[in-house]
Design a protein around this motif. Sequence first.
Motif, PDB file in Angstrom:
ATOM      1  N   TRP A 179      15.315  16.335  11.710  1.00 45.10           N
ATOM      2  CA  TRP A 179      14.854  15.231  10.868  1.00 45.10           C
ATOM      3  C   TRP A 179      16.028  14.294  10.633  1.00 45.10           C
ATOM      4  O   TRP A 179      17.146  14.733  10.302  1.00 45.10           O
ATOM      5  N   TYR A 180      15.755  13.011  10.789  1.00 43.27           N
ATOM      6  CA  TYR A 180      16.718  11.966  10.502  1.00 43.27           C
ATOM      7  C   TYR A 180      16.053  10.979   9.553  1.00 43.27           C
ATOM      8  O   TYR A 180      14.825  10.961   9.423  1.00 43.27           O
ATOM      9  N   ARG A 181      16.863  10.175   8.907  1.00 43.18           N
ATOM     10  CA  ARG A 181      16.295   9.168   8.015  1.00 43.18           C
ATOM     11  C   ARG A 181      17.093   7.878   8.077  1.00 43.18           C
ATOM     12  O   ARG A 181      18.262   7.870   8.414  1.00 43.18           O
ATOM     13  N   GLN A 182      16.403   6.801   7.742  1.00 45.19           N
ATOM     14  CA  GLN A 182      17.041   5.486   7.748  1.00 45.19           C
ATOM     15  C   GLN A 182      16.531   4.677   6.581  1.00 45.19           C
ATOM     16  O   GLN A 182      15.327   4.413   6.475  1.00 45.19           O
ATOM     17  N   ARG A 233      20.663   5.090  10.900  1.00 43.84           N
ATOM     18  CA  ARG A 233      19.924   6.343  10.878  1.00 43.84           C
ATOM     19  C   ARG A 233      20.919   7.495  10.717  1.00 43.84           C
ATOM     20  O   ARG A 233      21.970   7.513  11.372  1.00 43.84           O
ATOM     21  N   GLU A 234      20.574   8.440   9.868  1.00 41.96           N
ATOM     22  CA  GLU A 234      21.475   9.552   9.616  1.00 41.96           C
ATOM     23  C   GLU A 234      20.756  10.888   9.733  1.00 41.96           C
ATOM     24  O   GLU A 234      19.545  10.986   9.500  1.00 41.96           O
ATOM     25  N   LEU A 235      21.545  11.893  10.060  1.00 40.35           N
ATOM     26  CA  LEU A 235      21.017  13.241  10.177  1.00 40.35           C
ATOM     27  C   LEU A 235      20.637  13.774   8.807  1.00 40.35           C
ATOM     28  O   LEU A 235      21.385  13.602   7.836  1.00 40.35           O
ATOM     29  N   VAL A 236      19.482  14.424   8.740  1.00 43.28           N
ATOM     30  CA  VAL A 236      19.082  15.130   7.522  1.00 43.28           C
ATOM     31  C   VAL A 236      19.231  16.636   7.734  1.00 43.28           C
ATOM     32  O   VAL A 236      19.906  17.323   6.977  1.00 43.28           O
ATOM     33  N   THR A 273      18.726  19.888  11.082  1.00 48.21           N
ATOM     34  CA  THR A 273      18.303  20.299  12.409  1.00 48.21           C
ATOM     35  C   THR A 273      18.036  21.798  12.423  1.00 48.21           C
ATOM     36  O   THR A 273      18.562  22.549  11.578  1.00 48.21           O
ATOM     37  N   TYR A 329      11.663   8.601   7.430  1.00 45.88           N
ATOM     38  CA  TYR A 329      12.089   9.877   7.992  1.00 45.88           C
ATOM     39  C   TYR A 329      11.509  10.020   9.404  1.00 45.88           C
ATOM     40  O   TYR A 329      10.303   9.842   9.602  1.00 45.88           O
ATOM     41  N   ASN A 375      12.798  14.350  15.403  1.00 49.54           N
ATOM     42  CA  ASN A 375      13.572  14.262  16.649  1.00 49.54           C
ATOM     43  C   ASN A 375      13.464  15.572  17.420  1.00 49.54           C
ATOM     44  O   ASN A 375      13.489  16.655  16.824  1.00 49.54           O
ATOM     45  N   TRP A 428      11.697  10.746  19.877  1.00 53.71           N
ATOM     46  CA  TRP A 428      11.598  10.378  18.462  1.00 53.71           C
ATOM     47  C   TRP A 428      10.137  10.150  18.085  1.00 53.71           C
ATOM     48  O   TRP A 428       9.346   9.642  18.887  1.00 53.71           O
TER      49      TRP A 428
END
Length: 117
Positions: free
Chosen positions: A36-39, A45-48, A50, A93, A96, A107
Amino acid sequence: QVQLVESGGGLVQPGGSLRLSCAASRIMFSLYTMGWYRQAPGTQRELVATITSGGSTNYASSVTGRFTISRDNAKSTMTLQMNLLNPEDTAVYYCNAESPLKKWTYWGQGTQVTVSS
């Protein structure tokens, strides 16, 4: 065609919880590292979080202890349980999927999470 479909976003008050889901199709799901990533607006966009094919997890420091990532290989689904949400968690969110050896990356279309009173 590979599809990653997110669901479960919405509006929640600070301190509340949400559960995001990602349903994958047309990939060998059990072999993929899922994440999961979020922006947020105006940011990258950043890693939340994995989770590897073997079930090992990794979290951004900002969500550790509040968010839990999990997967169900039999159903080709991944979830993100989000607790103690705060306004800084507001973002789109994205689901990925990363293949072994990082040969392919896919994505989802994203789901909006808004934390506001």
